[in-house]
Design an enzyme around this catalytic site. Structure first.
Site, mmCIF file in Angstrom:
data_model
loop_
_atom_site.group_PDB
_atom_site.id
_atom_site.type_symbol
_atom_site.label_atom_id
_atom_site.label_comp_id
_atom_site.label_asym_id
_atom_site.label_seq_id
_atom_site.Cartn_x
_atom_site.Cartn_y
_atom_site.Cartn_z
ATOM 1 N N GLU A 355 0.856 -1.178 0.000
ATOM 2 C CA GLU A 355 0.000 0.000 0.000
ATOM 3 C C GLU A 355 0.902 1.242 0.000
ATOM 4 O O GLU A 355 1.227 1.748 -1.048
ATOM 5 C CB GLU A 355 -0.958 -0.028 1.200
ATOM 6 C CG GLU A 355 -2.115 0.920 0.987
ATOM 7 C CD GLU A 355 -3.402 0.482 1.678
ATOM 8 O OE1 GLU A 355 -3.474 -0.597 2.261
ATOM 9 O OE2 GLU A 355 -4.361 1.268 1.605
ATOM 10 N N GLU A 627 -2.137 0.488 13.294
ATOM 11 C CA GLU A 627 -3.309 0.881 12.508
ATOM 12 C C GLU A 627 -4.598 0.633 13.289
ATOM 13 O O GLU A 627 -5.505 1.451 13.284
ATOM 14 C CB GLU A 627 -3.337 0.066 11.214
ATOM 15 C CG GLU A 627 -4.544 0.357 10.336
ATOM 16 C CD GLU A 627 -4.484 -0.360 9.007
ATOM 17 O OE1 GLU A 627 -3.839 -1.432 8.939
ATOM 18 O OE2 GLU A 627 -5.065 0.140 8.033
HETATM 19 C C1 BGC Z 1 -5.304 2.659 4.570
HETATM 20 C C2 BGC Z 1 -5.833 3.705 5.491
HETATM 21 C C3 BGC Z 1 -6.762 4.559 4.703
HETATM 22 C C4 BGC Z 1 -7.916 3.668 4.370
HETATM 23 C C5 BGC Z 1 -9.086 4.321 3.731
HETATM 24 C C6 BGC Z 1 -6.463 1.799 4.215
HETATM 25 O O1 BGC Z 1 -6.132 0.736 3.416
HETATM 26 O O2 BGC Z 1 -4.243 1.947 5.095
HETATM 27 O O3 BGC Z 1 -5.077 4.159 6.459
HETATM 28 O O4 BGC Z 1 -7.072 5.778 5.209
HETATM 29 O O5 BGC Z 1 -7.511 2.542 3.664
HETATM 30 O O6 BGC Z 1 -9.775 3.490 2.890
#
Ligand code: BGC
Length: 829
Positions: A355, A627
Site C-alpha cells: 500500500e 493501525e
Molecule cells: C489505509 C488507510 C486509509 C484507508 C481508507 C487503508 O487501506 O491503510 O489508512 O485511510 O484505507 O480506505
C-alpha cells in the site's frame, strides 16, 4: 521554474519493456573536459528511481530520487555541484535506473506501470569555463546495459548479483562497445520541476539488539525498533553464493510473521562476487521492518555484521516532549517513529505492506502532530501542490495523493477536506500566509463542491463516507461501519472546514469570499444542531466520537457544551476508559474532555493500558503506532483482518493533545508570535518538558512537582509574547510575559483527600476517575460482560453495599476486592 532546453531528452534503453522483474537499466556517457573547468553542475531526474555516479563515485546523498510526485505533472529534478568529481581529460557519468513508483506495483490491487511502461533518465551536465558553458546531455549518444541489479521493486525488494556487475562501468576508460543503444522516451518536458520537499536520505543507522535462532532454526536479527529503510552489510564469502533477507514487523510464536506486509514480498537477495569483503545495501526499495530473517550468511551471523539504515524524507526535527511516565514517553516515541517511517517522499498510511499510499485522511488526523514534531513545510507543501493539481484535473480531491487508485474518489469528510484543514494547520503552526495563498484555489473549490452537495436542510447527508474509520467496535471486515453515523461525522467535519475556509478568506483579505464562507459555516452548523443536537446539548447519536466532534468543532453553545462534556465523561468512564473512537474521533476525544472540565477523565483515558486503549500497544512492546487498536491481540496474535499494520500514524494524533495540554503550549497568533502556555497537570505525572523550535525561535516549557511545590520554567524567543496560566496555583494566576527565561516556584493547591467506602453512592465514586476505574476493573473481573454505569440515575444513588445485595451469590472475593478498590490503599493495590 521553467527549464531551459539544452538538448536533453528523456532516454531509455532500446528494447527495454519495463515489465515486472525487469533488470534495472545502466546508462553511461563518457565525455572530455579541459583544464579550465570552473564549475560543473548536474541536473538529473528519472522516470523510475535513480542513482547517479561520476567517475566511479555515487553523486550526493539522496536515495530513492526523485521521490514520488504526480510525475506526469511534476517530476522533480535534482541539482548537484559535481565540480570536485571531475578530472581533466576523460570522465564518465553513469546512472542506474530502477522501476520505483513510476513503473512498479502500487496499491493492493496489484497494478503496475501507473506512470510509464518504460524507465528513463534525463540529465544535463553544465560545464562552465571562461569561454562559456558546455552541456553534456542525455541524448542518443549515451549507451545502455543491464548489470548486477537484476530486479527491484519498492514492495518486493531487490535482487542484486555482484557476479554480473561490470567492473568500472561508471569510470573513465571503460569499454562500452558491447553496451546497447538508447532511444528517446516520450515524456512531457513541462513536468520538470524544482524540488519543494527535502530529499529522501539515510537518516540513522541501528545495530541489532539481538541475533535470534528461532524454534524452526531461522536466523533472525531484531533491530529493536520498527523502521522504514533497508539493511547494509559487509560480507566475505564464496563467489556465487546468495544471501536472502526477508523483512517483517513482528514475530509471533517465536517465528517471523509476514501477515502485516500482506502482498509485499519485502525480500532482498545478494549474490556474492567473492572478491574480498563486499558491502551492499539495496538502492531502489525500502521496507517497514523491525526483524530480518537472514538466510545463506557465510559462517556465524553476528550483530556487528548488519545495520538497519533508516530511510525517509530528511525533515528537520522541531518538537520534543518528555514526561515522568515512561509509557507516555514510549507512546510519544512511537508517534515520532511512525511519522519518520511514513514520510518517505509523500506522507503515507504505512511503510510495510502493498500500500504505502498518500492517504489523505490519515494525514488530516495526524497533521497537527506532524507539523509540531518536524518542519513539514517542504514535504507537505510538495504534497499539497500535487493534491491541487490532481484535484483540478479530476474535479475531486483524491483519497490518495498522488492518485493511483482505480476507484474514482468522491468528496469525503476527514479525507478530502485535508485540502482545507492541512493548509490551515500549517499556517497556524508556521505563520506563513503564503501557505494559504498557494492552496486557496484548491481549498475554495473543495468547499464549493461540497456546498453543492448539501441537502435542502444544509446537511452533508448523502454520498460515500469513511466515517469514524476503524472504530474499535466496527466489524473487522468493515472498518467504516463504526457506531457513529457517517453523515454525522461528515456534517461535523464540514463545520470545521467551512470555518477554516472563512478564516482563510479573512486572513487573505478576500472579503466577499469571507462573507460567503462565513454564511456557509453558519448554515452547516445550524443544520448539524437541528439534526443532531437536543436542546440540552445531548448529541442524539450518543457516541464518544459524536460528542468529541460536537464539542471540539464549536458546534454547541457554552451551556450545551458543558452538558455534552458531562455526558461524554460519563460514557468514557462507563467504558472503563477503554478507547472507543476511530480516525475521526481519536484526535479529539481528550480535547473534548479537557476543554469541558474533565481533565481527570482525559488523563484516565490517556493512561489506560487495557485493550483497546492508547497505551495498550505500548504494553505489548509497540515501537510505532498501530493501525488498529488491537493490531496485536492480547494473546499475542496478529489481528487477522487482512488490514493490520503496526506502523500507521493516524491514531497517534493524541500526541498533539499531549503537547498542548500536558506541555501546555498553543499558538495564539499564527506561528507562535503570541502564545498561550497553560500546562494541565494530572495523571500522577511529576514532570513534563516540551521544546519547540517555532519560526521565531525556541520555546521551552518545563514543569515539575516537588513535594507541595510547582516549579515552572518557561522560555520564549525574541519578539514573542505569552500568556501563562500557572498550573495548580492557589489563586489561578495568569501572567503576561515577554521574550526570555522565566521561572515560578510556588506552593500548589492540594486536593483534599476524599474518603470513600462501600456506603459511598455510586454517583460519587463515578465522579472520581481513579476510584471508578478500580471499581469497574473489579466488576469486569468478577462479572465480565455486565456493564456498570455509576452515572445512570437509578444507580448513582446506590452504594456498593446495596449493589452487592442485588447480586445473587455475590462472592466474598468480589466484596473484598470492591472494599479494597474504594479505600485509599486500593490505589496502591
Ligand atoms: C489505509 C488507510 C486509509 C484507508 C481508507 C487503508 O487501506 O491503510 O489508512 O485511510 O484505507 O480506505
Amino acid at each position: 521554474m521553467t527549464f531551459q532546453d539544452h538538448g536533453a531528452h528523456f532516454i531509455t534503453a532500446t528494447g527495454h519493456n519495463g515489465v515486472e522483474g525487469a533488470p534495472a537499466l545502466y546508462f553511461r556517457r563518457a565525455f572530455d573536459t579541459g583544464n579550465d573547468l570552473r564549475r560543473a553542475t548536474l541536473r538529473i531526474t528519472a522516470v523510475g528511481v535513480f542513482e547517479a555516479h561520476l567517475n566511479g563515485t555515487v553523486i550526493g546523498d539522496e536515495v530513492l530520487a526523485p521521490g514520488w510526485t504526480s510525475y506526469r505533472n511534476r517530476l522533480i529534478v535534482s541539482t548537484h555541484d559535481v565540480t570536485d568529481l571531475l578530472v581533466p581529460g576523460e570522465n564518465a557519468l553513469g546512472v542506474i535506473v530502477g522501476e520505483g513508483w513510476a513503473l512498479g506495483r502500487l496499491g493492493w490491487e496489484g497494478k503496475r506501470n501507473h506512470y510509464s511502461d518504460q524507465a528513463g533518465v534525463y540529465f544535463e551536465l553544465a560545464l562552465e569555463t571562461a569561454d562559456g558553458t558546455e552541456y553534456i546531455v542525455s541524448d542518443t549518444t549515451s549507451r545502455a546495459n543491464i548489470g548486477g541489479l537484476r530486479a527491484n521493486s519498492i514492495y518486493d525488494g531487490e535482487d542484486y548479483d555482484a557476479t554480473l556487475e561490470s567492473h568500472g562501468w561508471d569510470a573513465p576508460g571503460f569499454d562500452d562497445a558491447a553496451w546497447g543503444s538508447v532511444e528517446v522516451l516520450d515524456w512531457p518536458m513541462e513536468s520538470l520541476a524544482e524540488p519543494i520537499a527535502e530529499p529522501i536520505r539515510r537518516t540513522e543507522e541501528l545495530t541489532p539488539v539481538a541475533v535470534l535462532t528461532t524454534p524452526a532454526g531461522r536466523s533472525v536479527l531484531d533491530f529493536g525498533q520498527n523502521v522504514s529503510g533497508r539493511v547494509r552489510f559487509t560480507v566475505e564469502g564464496q563467489r556465487g553464493s546468495t544471501i536472502e533477507l526477508r523483512h517483517a514487523e513482528v514475530m509471533t510464536n517465536g517465528e517471523m510473521d509476514y501477515e502485516t506486509i500482506r502482498g509485499a514480498k519485502a525480500t532482498d537477495r545478494y549474490t556474492l562476487s567473492g572478491r574480498g569483503p563486499e558491502t551492499w545495501e539495496p538502492r531502489f526499495t525500502f521496507h517497514g521492518f523491525r526483524y530480518v530473517d537472514v538466510e545463506g550468511w557465510p559462517g556465524d551471523l553476528k550483530a556487528a555484521d548488519i545495520v538497519a539504515v533508516v530511510t525517509h524524507t530528511d525533515m528537520e526535527r522541531i518538537g520534543w516532549f518528555e514526561t515522568s511516565n515512561p509509557l507516555l514517553n514510549q507512546l510519544h516515541s512511537n508517534a515520532v517513529w511512525s511519522m519518520r517511517d511514513n514520510f518517505v517522499g509523500v506522507p503515507t498510511d504505512c511503510p510495510q505492506r502493498d500500500e504505502r499510499l498518500g492517504w489523505t485522511g490519515d494525514l488530516n488526523a495526524f497533521g497537527p502532530t506532524a507539523a509540531f514534531l518536524y518542519d513539514v513545510r517542504g514535504v507537505l507543501g510538495s504534497w499539497l501542490t500535487d493534491l491541487a493539481i490532481e484535484q483540478k484535473l479530476s474535479g475531486n480531491v483524491p483519497w490518495v495523493v498522488p492518485d493511483v487508485l482505480s476507484t474514482p474518489s468522491s468528496p469525503t469528510a476527514l479525507w478530502s477536506d485535508v485540502a482545507v484543514s492541512l493548509p490551515w494547520t500549517l499556517y497556524r503552526e508556521y505563520g506563513d500566509e503564503d501557505i494559504l495563498r498557494a492552496s486557496y484555489e484548491s481549498m475554495t473549490s473543495f468547499i464549493r463542491q461540497v456546498a453543492g452537495l448539501l441537502d435542502e436542510n444544509g446537511l452533508w447527508s448523502k454520498g460515500f463516507q469513511y466515517g469514524d474509520w476503524l472504530d474499535p467496535d466496527a466489524p473487522m471486515d468493515n472498518p467504516a461501519g463504526g457506531k457513529t453515523d457517517r453523515h454525522l461525522v461528515a456534517a461535523a467535519y464540514l463545520c470545521k472546514s467551512t470555518r477554516e475556509m472563512a478564516q482563510t478568506a479573512k486572513v487573505l483579505g478576500y472579503t466577499s469570499d469571507a462573507d460567503e464562507f462565513t454564511a456557509l459555516a453558519e448554515k452547516v452548523r445550524d443544520a448539524f444542531r437541528h439534526e443532531y443536537v437536543a436542546p440540552s446539548g445531548r448529541v442524539v447519536n450518543e457516541t464518544v466520537t459524536g460528542y468529541a466532534l460536537a464539542i471540539t468543532f464549536n458546534i454547541l453553545t457554552p451551556e450545551e457544551k458543558a452538558h455534552a462534556g458531562k455526558q461524554l465523561a460519563g460514557m468514557v468512564a462507563k467504558a472503563g476508559y477503554r478507547i472507543s473512537t476511530g480516525f475521526a474521533g481519536t484526535p479529539l476525544v481528550t480535547d473534548a474532555l479537557s476543554s469541558t472540565g474533565h481533565l481527570d477523565e482525559a488523563y484516565m483515558l490517556l493512561l489506560e493500558t487495557g485493550c483497546p486503549s492508547f497505551l495498550y500497544p505500548v504494553t505489548m512492546g509497540a515501537t510505532t503506532i498501530w493501525e488498529r487498536w488491537d493490531s496485536i491481540r492480547p494473546d499475542g496474535s496478529v489481528n487477522p483482518s487482512g488490514m493490520t499494520s503496526l506502523n500507521h500514524y493516524a491514531l497517534g494524533a493524541v500526541v498533539d493533545w499531549m503537547h498542548r495540554t500536558i506541555g501546555g503550549l498553543t499558538a495564539d497568533a499564527p506561528g507562535y508570535k503570541s502564545m498561550r502556555i497553560a500546562p494541565h497537570i494530572g495523571g500522577d505525572l511529576t514532570h513534563a518538558t516540551l521544546r519547540h523550535n517555532t519560526s521565531h525561535g525556541e520555546v521551552c516549557v518545563a514543569w515539575k512537582l516537588e513535594d507541595n511545590r510547582v516549579i515552572l520554567n518557561v522560555s520564549i524567543p525574541a519578539a514573542t509574547t505569552a500568556i501563562v496560566d500557572l498550573p495548580l496555583h492557589p489563586d489561578n494566576t495568569t501572567v503576561h510575559i515577554e521574550a526570555g527565561d522565566h521561572q515560578w516556584d510556588y506552593e500548589r493547591i492540594v486536593a483534599e483527600q476524599q474518603s470513600y467506602s462501600m456506603d459511598t453512592p455510586l454517583g460519587v465514586l463515578a465522579g472520581t476517575p481513579e476510584v471508578w476505574r478500580r471499581v469497574s476493573a473489579v466488576f469486569a473481573e468478577h462479572l465480565p460482560g455486565i456493564p456498570i454505569d455509576g452515572t445512570a440515575p437509578e444507580a448513582a444513588a446506590m452504594s456498593l453495599n446495596t449493589i452487592v445485595e442485588f447480586i445473587p451469590g455475590a462472592s466474598q472475593a468480589l466484596i473484598d476486592d470492591l472494599t479494597a478498590a474504594v479505600t485509599p490503599e486500593g490505589a496502591n493495590a
